[in-house]
Design a protein around this motif. Structure first.
Motif, mmCIF file in Angstrom:
data_model
loop_
_atom_site.group_PDB
_atom_site.id
_atom_site.type_symbol
_atom_site.label_atom_id
_atom_site.label_comp_id
_atom_site.label_asym_id
_atom_site.label_seq_id
_atom_site.Cartn_x
_atom_site.Cartn_y
_atom_site.Cartn_z
ATOM 1 N N LEU A 81 57.209 34.978 34.519
ATOM 2 C CA LEU A 81 56.354 34.060 34.362
ATOM 3 C C LEU A 81 55.293 34.762 35.735
ATOM 4 O O LEU A 81 53.342 34.487 35.585
ATOM 5 C CB LEU A 81 56.357 32.641 34.676
ATOM 6 C CG LEU A 81 56.738 32.288 33.700
ATOM 7 C CD1 LEU A 81 57.396 31.045 33.563
ATOM 8 C CD2 LEU A 81 56.102 32.424 32.322
ATOM 9 N N ARG A 82 56.030 34.616 37.243
ATOM 10 C CA ARG A 82 55.117 34.779 37.851
ATOM 11 C C ARG A 82 53.930 36.780 37.914
ATOM 12 O O ARG A 82 52.734 35.864 37.899
ATOM 13 C CB ARG A 82 56.272 35.300 39.362
ATOM 14 C CG ARG A 82 55.199 35.422 40.421
ATOM 15 C CD ARG A 82 54.174 34.824 41.033
ATOM 16 N NE ARG A 82 53.943 35.759 42.073
ATOM 17 C CZ ARG A 82 53.410 36.159 42.578
ATOM 18 N NH1 ARG A 82 52.652 37.487 41.775
ATOM 19 N NH2 ARG A 82 53.142 37.598 43.491
ATOM 20 N N TYR A 83 54.875 37.653 38.160
ATOM 21 C CA TYR A 83 54.110 38.408 37.272
ATOM 22 C C TYR A 83 52.937 38.510 36.343
ATOM 23 O O TYR A 83 52.129 39.333 36.193
ATOM 24 C CB TYR A 83 54.788 39.736 36.789
ATOM 25 C CG TYR A 83 56.222 40.001 38.120
ATOM 26 C CD1 TYR A 83 55.918 40.193 39.259
ATOM 27 C CD2 TYR A 83 57.243 40.332 37.930
ATOM 28 C CE1 TYR A 83 56.264 40.440 40.315
ATOM 29 C CE2 TYR A 83 58.228 40.420 38.793
ATOM 30 C CZ TYR A 83 57.591 41.010 40.190
ATOM 31 O OH TYR A 83 58.943 40.880 40.780
ATOM 32 N N LEU A 84 53.510 37.612 34.811
ATOM 33 C CA LEU A 84 52.396 37.674 33.247
ATOM 34 C C LEU A 84 51.451 36.631 34.398
ATOM 35 O O LEU A 84 50.358 36.964 33.854
ATOM 36 C CB LEU A 84 52.941 37.189 32.820
ATOM 37 C CG LEU A 84 53.794 37.574 32.080
ATOM 38 C CD1 LEU A 84 55.011 37.319 31.465
ATOM 39 C CD2 LEU A 84 53.820 38.951 31.488
ATOM 40 N N SER A 85 51.215 35.751 35.541
ATOM 41 C CA SER A 85 50.208 34.779 35.043
ATOM 42 C C SER A 85 49.592 35.998 36.509
ATOM 43 O O SER A 85 47.714 35.192 36.473
ATOM 44 C CB SER A 85 50.785 33.532 36.456
ATOM 45 O OG SER A 85 51.151 34.051 37.427
ATOM 46 N N GLU A 86 49.625 36.276 37.502
ATOM 47 C CA GLU A 86 48.789 37.816 37.803
ATOM 48 C C GLU A 86 48.247 38.467 37.121
ATOM 49 O O GLU A 86 47.306 38.747 37.599
ATOM 50 C CB GLU A 86 50.071 38.184 39.441
ATOM 51 C CG GLU A 86 49.031 38.969 40.322
ATOM 52 C CD GLU A 86 50.268 39.481 41.283
ATOM 53 O OE1 GLU A 86 49.702 41.246 41.652
ATOM 54 O OE2 GLU A 86 50.790 39.179 41.704
ATOM 55 N N ALA A 87 49.444 39.586 36.664
ATOM 56 C CA ALA A 87 48.235 40.085 35.693
ATOM 57 C C ALA A 87 46.921 39.499 34.787
ATOM 58 O O ALA A 87 45.998 40.249 34.513
ATOM 59 C CB ALA A 87 49.475 40.926 34.754
ATOM 60 N N LEU A 88 46.903 37.654 34.670
ATOM 61 C CA LEU A 88 46.527 37.576 33.376
ATOM 62 C C LEU A 88 44.889 36.892 34.882
ATOM 63 O O LEU A 88 43.873 37.016 34.488
ATOM 64 C CB LEU A 88 46.837 36.158 32.881
ATOM 65 C CG LEU A 88 47.570 36.353 31.327
ATOM 66 C CD1 LEU A 88 48.188 35.335 31.380
ATOM 67 C CD2 LEU A 88 45.939 36.836 30.867
ATOM 68 N N THR A 89 44.410 36.938 35.484
ATOM 69 C CA THR A 89 43.888 37.234 36.910
ATOM 70 C C THR A 89 43.253 38.398 37.226
ATOM 71 O O THR A 89 42.103 38.604 38.017
ATOM 72 C CB THR A 89 44.121 36.701 38.020
ATOM 73 O OG1 THR A 89 45.163 37.646 38.811
ATOM 74 C CG2 THR A 89 45.238 35.569 38.126
#
Length: 289
Positions: free
Chosen positions: A131-139
Motif C-alpha cells: 500500500l505504501r508503494y502504491l500510494s506513492e506511485a499514485l502521486t
C-alpha cells in the motif's frame, strides 16, 4: 521494536519530484506504537548478531517489552546492541492488526488470540508495504497513464487488510506482490524515462562496499541492489528506483535523494547520512545521523 515515524497530524508536502506520500491519511501507513500491542517485539524472531544483542524466537516477547507494550530501552537501543530495532518499520501494520483485525483486544487480555495475532502481523506488514508503494506511485504525475490500475490495486489490497484474521492468514501474498510489482515497475519506467541522459541499470546488483562517491545515478534502476557499506557520498540519486535496496551502513553523506522512487524510512534508518543529505519530502532525517 517499531518506532513512531511521524507526529500525529504531520503534513505531507509535495517534493520537487512531484510526489508526496502516503497519498491518503486513511491508509495509516506509518507505525504508531501507541496503538499497537508491541507486535513486532513479540511476533518476529531475531538472532544474536550485529543487529541484535540476543536471540529471540517468534511468538516470544522481547525481554525489553514493558507491560504497556512500549520498549524499555527505546532511547538506548543502538547503544545496547539492538540497532536492528531502530531500522524496522511496519508501515502501520501493527496498529491495523491491533485495533482493526482484533478490535483493540491485546494478546495479554485474550491469550487465546495470541497465535493468530502473531501469524497475521507479518502478512499485514507485507500488505501495508505494498500500500505504501502504491500510494506513492499514485502521486507521480509522469505515471498518470497507469493511475487507473494502480488505484484499483490499492483498493484491492486495502480490502484484503480489512479482512478477518483467517482471511489474512490465507492470503496469497506472493501472487499479490508479483502483480503489483509489475505495476510499480511500469511506474518506475515512466518516471525515469523523463530523466535526461543514459540511466544506469544495477537491478539486483551486488554493490556491497562499492566506491560510488559522487556517482551520477540519476534515474538509475537500483531495484533490489545490495549497497551494504557502499560509499555513496555526494552521489546523485535523484529519481532513482530504490525499491528493496539494502542500504545498511551505506554512506549517504551529501547525497541527493530528491524524488527518489520507493525509498522508505527504514532504508534511511539503516544508512549513514549527514546534514547535507537531501531527502524526499515525507521522510525524516534519522536521529543517529
Amino acid at each position: 521494536m517499531g518506532v513512531l515515524s511521524r507526529a500525529p497530524g504531520e503534513a505531507r508536502r509535495p517534493s520537487s519530484g512531484g510526489s508526496t506520500y502516503p497519498v491518503s491519511e486513511n491508509l495509516d501507513l506509518l507505525s504508531d506504537c501507541a496503538n499497537c500491542f508491541g507486535l513486532c517485539c513479540v511476533a518476529l524472531p531475531f538472532a544474536r548478531s550485529a543487529d541484535f544483542a540476543v536471540t529471540k524466537a517468534a511468538g516470544t516477547p522481547c525481554k525489553n517489552l514493558r507491560t504497556d507494550f512500549r520498549c524499555g530501552i527505546h532511547t538506548g537501543l543502538r547503544e545496547q546492541g539492538f540497532s536492528g530495532c531502530t531500522v524496522f518499520e511496519c508501515f502501520g501494520a501493527g496498529q491495523k492488526v491491533s485495533q482493526v483485525t482484533f478490535g483493540g483486544h491485546s494478546w495479554r487480555e485474550a491469550p487465546e488470540t495470541a497465535g493468530a495475532m502473531f501469524e497475521v502481523f507479518p502478512v499485514m506488514r507485507q500488505l501495508h508495504e505494498l500500500l505504501r508503494y502504491l500510494s506513492e506511485a499514485l502521486t507521480l504525475r509522469a505515471a498518470k497513464s497507469v493511475h487507473g490500475p494502480l488505484r484499483a490495486a490499492l483498493e484491492r489490497v486495502d480490502a484484503l487488510t480489512r479482512g478477518s484474521a483467517a482471511e489474512l492468514a490465507a492470503a496469497d501474498v506472493p501472487t499479490v506482490r508479483q502483480e503489483i510489482n509489475e505495476l510499480l515497475l511500469r511506474t518506475s519506467e515512466l518516471v525515469r524515462a523523463g530523466v535526461p541522459g543514459r540511466k544506469r541499470n544495477h537491478r539486483g546488483a551486488d554493490l556491497m562496499g562499492a566506491r560510488l562517491a559522487g556517482a551520477d545515478l540519476r534515474g538509475a534502476n537500483l531495484r533490489g541492489a545490495y549497497l551494504i557499506a557502499a560509499d555513496l557520498t555526494g552521489a546523485d540519486l535523484r529519481h532513482a528506483d530504490l525499491i528493496g535496496v539494502d542500504f545498511r551502513d551505506a554512506r549517504l553523506g551529501g547525497a541527493d535523494l530528491t524524488g527518489a522512487l520507493f525509498l522508505t524510512q527504514s532504508q534511511l534508518n539503516a544508512a549513514r547520512g549527514d546534514a547535507g543529505t537531501r531527502l524526499p519530502s515525507g521522510l525524516q532525517r534519522p536521529g543517529h545521523w
